[in-house]
Scaffold this motif. Structure first.
Motif, PDB file in Angstrom:
ATOM      1  N   ASP A   1      -4.277   2.915   4.807  1.00 14.38           N
ATOM      2  CA  ASP A   1      -3.382   1.833   5.206  1.00 14.38           C
ATOM      3  C   ASP A   1      -3.268   1.747   6.728  1.00 14.38           C
ATOM      4  OD1 ASP A   1      -1.378  -0.229   4.969  1.00 14.38           O
ATOM      5  OD2 ASP A   1       0.103   1.323   5.394  1.00 14.38           O
ATOM      6  N   VAL A   2      -3.148   2.891   7.377  1.00 16.07           N
ATOM      7  CA  VAL A   2      -3.074   2.908   8.845  1.00 16.07           C
ATOM      8  C   VAL A   2      -4.367   2.383   9.452  1.00 16.07           C
ATOM      9  CG1 VAL A   2      -2.919   4.441  10.859  1.00 16.07           C
ATOM     10  CG2 VAL A   2      -1.352   4.750   8.939  1.00 16.07           C
ATOM     11  N   LEU A   3      -5.513   2.810   8.914  1.00 13.38           N
ATOM     12  CA  LEU A   3      -6.807   2.344   9.414  1.00 13.38           C
ATOM     13  C   LEU A   3      -6.963   0.830   9.248  1.00 13.38           C
ATOM     14  CD1 LEU A   3      -9.642   3.016  10.543  1.00 13.38           C
ATOM     15  CD2 LEU A   3     -10.378   3.264   8.162  1.00 13.38           C
ATOM     16  N   VAL A   4      -6.637   0.310   8.071  1.00 21.59           N
ATOM     17  CA  VAL A   4      -6.753  -1.130   7.823  1.00 21.59           C
ATOM     18  C   VAL A   4      -5.763  -1.889   8.707  1.00 21.59           C
ATOM     19  CG1 VAL A   4      -6.429  -2.929   6.081  1.00 21.59           C
ATOM     20  CG2 VAL A   4      -7.703  -0.870   5.517  1.00 21.59           C
ATOM     21  N   SER A   5      -4.575  -1.342   8.934  1.00 22.71           N
ATOM     22  CA  SER A   5      -3.600  -1.992   9.814  1.00 22.71           C
ATOM     23  C   SER A   5      -4.130  -2.103  11.240  1.00 22.71           C
ATOM     24  CB  SER A   5      -2.285  -1.220   9.815  1.00 22.71           C
ATOM     25  OG  SER A   5      -1.675  -1.260   8.552  1.00 22.71           O
ATOM     26  N   ILE A   6      -4.756  -1.048  11.722  1.00 19.40           N
ATOM     27  CA  ILE A   6      -5.329  -1.082  13.078  1.00 19.40           C
ATOM     28  C   ILE A   6      -6.442  -2.121  13.151  1.00 19.40           C
ATOM     29  CG2 ILE A   6      -6.686   0.258  14.736  1.00 19.40           C
ATOM     30  CD1 ILE A   6      -5.006   2.712  13.868  1.00 19.40           C
ATOM     31  N   ILE A   7      -7.283  -2.169  12.130  1.00 18.41           N
ATOM     32  CA  ILE A   7      -8.365  -3.158  12.105  1.00 18.41           C
ATOM     33  C   ILE A   7      -7.784  -4.575  12.074  1.00 18.41           C
ATOM     34  CG2 ILE A   7     -10.253  -4.083  10.697  1.00 18.41           C
ATOM     35  CD1 ILE A   7     -10.866  -1.133   9.936  1.00 18.41           C
ATOM     36  N   LEU A   8      -6.753  -4.794  11.262  1.00 17.82           N
ATOM     37  CA  LEU A   8      -6.135  -6.120  11.201  1.00 17.82           C
ATOM     38  C   LEU A   8      -5.476  -6.512  12.519  1.00 17.82           C
ATOM     39  CD1 LEU A   8      -4.570  -6.304   7.634  1.00 17.82           C
ATOM     40  CD2 LEU A   8      -6.548  -7.510   8.523  1.00 17.82           C
TER      41      LEU A   8
ATOM     42  N   TRP B   1       0.820  -1.214   0.000  1.00 20.00           N
ATOM     43  CA  TRP B   1       0.000   0.000   0.000  1.00 20.00           C
ATOM     44  C   TRP B   1       0.851   1.260   0.000  1.00 20.00           C
ATOM     45  CZ3 TRP B   1      -5.355   0.557   2.406  1.00 20.00           C
ATOM     46  CH2 TRP B   1      -6.176  -0.487   1.994  1.00 20.00           C
ATOM     47  N   ILE B   2       1.910   1.284   0.767  1.00 17.35           N
ATOM     48  CA  ILE B   2       2.751   2.483   0.812  1.00 17.35           C
ATOM     49  C   ILE B   2       3.500   2.644  -0.507  1.00 17.35           C
ATOM     50  CG2 ILE B   2       4.756   3.511   1.952  1.00 17.35           C
ATOM     51  CD1 ILE B   2       3.572   2.491   4.583  1.00 17.35           C
ATOM     52  N   LYS B   3       3.923   1.551  -1.110  1.00 23.13           N
ATOM     53  CA  LYS B   3       4.563   1.625  -2.426  1.00 23.13           C
ATOM     54  C   LYS B   3       3.590   2.206  -3.447  1.00 23.13           C
ATOM     55  CE  LYS B   3       6.720  -1.114  -5.980  1.00 23.13           C
ATOM     56  NZ  LYS B   3       6.837  -2.449  -6.549  1.00 23.13           N
ATOM     57  N   ALA B   4       2.327   1.784  -3.394  1.00 23.16           N
ATOM     58  CA  ALA B   4       1.321   2.325  -4.306  1.00 23.16           C
ATOM     59  C   ALA B   4       1.049   3.791  -4.006  1.00 23.16           C
ATOM     60  CB  ALA B   4       0.035   1.516  -4.205  1.00 23.16           C
ATOM     61  N   ALA B   5       1.044   4.158  -2.725  1.00 23.78           N
ATOM     62  CA  ALA B   5       0.760   5.546  -2.354  1.00 23.78           C
ATOM     63  C   ALA B   5       1.877   6.482  -2.807  1.00 23.78           C
ATOM     64  CB  ALA B   5       0.571   5.656  -0.843  1.00 23.78           C
ATOM     65  N   LEU B   6       3.104   6.007  -2.784  1.00 26.58           N
ATOM     66  CA  LEU B   6       4.226   6.872  -3.163  1.00 26.58           C
ATOM     67  C   LEU B   6       4.247   7.188  -4.650  1.00 26.58           C
ATOM     68  CD1 LEU B   6       7.072   5.454  -0.909  1.00 26.58           C
ATOM     69  CD2 LEU B   6       5.710   7.527  -0.587  1.00 26.58           C
ATOM     70  N   THR B   7       3.524   6.425  -5.454  1.00 26.62           N
ATOM     71  CA  THR B   7       3.446   6.728  -6.886  1.00 26.62           C
ATOM     72  C   THR B   7       2.362   7.759  -7.196  1.00 26.62           C
ATOM     73  OG1 THR B   7       1.902   4.917  -7.314  1.00 26.62           O
ATOM     74  CG2 THR B   7       4.255   4.405  -7.492  1.00 26.62           C
TER      75      THR B   7
ATOM     76  N   LYS C   1       0.035  11.391  -6.333  1.00 27.61           N
ATOM     77  CA  LYS C   1       0.347  12.777  -5.981  1.00 27.61           C
ATOM     78  C   LYS C   1      -0.828  13.391  -5.218  1.00 27.61           C
ATOM     79  CE  LYS C   1       3.398  13.783  -9.846  1.00 27.61           C
ATOM     80  NZ  LYS C   1       4.629  13.487  -9.286  1.00 27.61           N
ATOM     81  N   GLY C   2      -0.512  14.382  -4.425  1.00 22.76           N
ATOM     82  CA  GLY C   2      -1.532  15.159  -3.751  1.00 22.76           C
ATOM     83  C   GLY C   2      -2.271  14.423  -2.658  1.00 22.76           C
ATOM     84  N   TRP C   3      -3.579  14.701  -2.606  1.00 23.58           N
ATOM     85  CA  TRP C   3      -4.401  14.165  -1.526  1.00 23.58           C
ATOM     86  C   TRP C   3      -4.572  12.655  -1.618  1.00 23.58           C
ATOM     87  CZ3 TRP C   3      -8.917  11.555  -2.458  1.00 23.58           C
ATOM     88  CH2 TRP C   3      -9.441  11.674  -3.739  1.00 23.58           C
ATOM     89  N   VAL C   4      -4.410  12.078  -2.819  1.00 21.64           N
ATOM     90  CA  VAL C   4      -4.560  10.629  -2.985  1.00 21.64           C
ATOM     91  C   VAL C   4      -3.475   9.901  -2.196  1.00 21.64           C
ATOM     92  CG1 VAL C   4      -4.576   8.736  -4.658  1.00 21.64           C
ATOM     93  CG2 VAL C   4      -5.627  10.925  -5.245  1.00 21.64           C
ATOM     94  N   LYS C   5      -2.265  10.453  -2.192  1.00 24.49           N
ATOM     95  CA  LYS C   5      -1.169   9.852  -1.435  1.00 24.49           C
ATOM     96  C   LYS C   5      -1.500   9.827   0.055  1.00 24.49           C
ATOM     97  CE  LYS C   5       3.165  10.882  -2.282  1.00 24.49           C
ATOM     98  NZ  LYS C   5       4.459  11.596  -2.360  1.00 24.49           N
ATOM     99  N   GLY C   6      -1.950  10.944   0.584  1.00 24.83           N
ATOM    100  CA  GLY C   6      -2.321  11.008   1.999  1.00 24.83           C
ATOM    101  C   GLY C   6      -3.487  10.109   2.340  1.00 24.83           C
ATOM    102  N   PHE C   7      -4.474  10.043   1.428  1.00 20.79           N
ATOM    103  CA  PHE C   7      -5.631   9.185   1.643  1.00 20.79           C
ATOM    104  C   PHE C   7      -5.228   7.721   1.690  1.00 20.79           C
ATOM    105  CE2 PHE C   7      -9.085   6.593  -0.114  1.00 20.79           C
ATOM    106  CZ  PHE C   7     -10.052   6.816   0.860  1.00 20.79           C
ATOM    107  N   LEU C   8      -4.367   7.286   0.776  1.00 19.41           N
ATOM    108  CA  LEU C   8      -3.933   5.892   0.760  1.00 19.41           C
ATOM    109  C   LEU C   8      -3.125   5.527   2.007  1.00 19.41           C
ATOM    110  CD1 LEU C   8      -3.009   5.256  -2.981  1.00 19.41           C
ATOM    111  CD2 LEU C   8      -4.931   4.330  -1.696  1.00 19.41           C
ATOM    112  N   ILE C   9      -2.294   6.433   2.461  1.00 15.90           N
ATOM    113  CA  ILE C   9      -1.516   6.171   3.673  1.00 15.90           C
ATOM    114  C   ILE C   9      -2.435   6.127   4.893  1.00 15.90           C
ATOM    115  CG2 ILE C   9       0.262   7.105   5.211  1.00 15.90           C
ATOM    116  CD1 ILE C   9       1.780   7.962   2.689  1.00 15.90           C
ATOM    117  N   ALA C  10      -3.400   7.041   4.964  1.00 21.20           N
ATOM    118  CA  ALA C  10      -4.352   7.020   6.080  1.00 21.20           C
ATOM    119  C   ALA C  10      -5.209   5.760   6.044  1.00 21.20           C
ATOM    120  CB  ALA C  10      -5.244   8.266   6.026  1.00 21.20           C
TER     121      ALA C  10
END
Length: 134
Positions: free
Chosen positions: A107-114, A88-94, A96-105
């Motif tokens: 990822d954090v949410l799904v990690s907490i749920i997992l 997910w972080i590899k995908a987010a780094l590709t 730009k803008g708010w999409v990168k922050g959304f994907l990282i956020a």
């Protein structure tokens, strides 16, 4: 029997996470997963044989096997979490803008749920192997 189910689910989840990876990533991540899976099954069978679980299953043999299964379940879960976060972080780094922050956020949410789901599954496995009730 539960050890085979855990190994099968681990293989399916990692296989799903390996979809659309590069050949190098597929080889590295897949090889580590294969080694972890085979080690888990092999050592679980050795513990079952050494404790006599195959011949005379009892609460003592379940506890010996359960100690190994629970500790390795945590390792397998952490590996799944690591691979998921890497993808997910590899995908987010590709992006730009708010999409990168959304994907990282996300990822954090799904990690907490997992982590919460994994903790519940660890509790279920503990009850199955250690039987807390008298």
């Amino acid at each position: 029997m539960m050890d085979y189910v855990i190994a099968a689910i681990f293989t399916l989840v990692i296989g799903g996470l390996l979809v659309r990876t590069t050949k190098k990533e597929f080889k590295i991540i897949g090889s580590i997963a294969l080694v972890l899976d085979l080690l888990f099954i092999a050592i679980t069978q050795v513990v079952k044989f050494q404790t006599g679980h195959f011949f005379n299953p009892s609460s003592e043999t379940f506890e010996a096997v359960g100690g190994w299964v629970l500790s390795f379940f945590m390792l397998l879960s952490l590996y799944i979490l690591f691979v998921m976060n890497y993808r997910w972080i590899k995908a987010a780094l590709t992006k730009k803008g708010w999409v990168k922050g959304f994907l990282i956020a996300l990822d954090v949410l799904v990690s907490i749920i997992l982590i919460l789901v994994g903790s519940f599954l660890l509790f279920i496995l503990g009850v199955l192997y250690f039987g807390f009730a008298p």
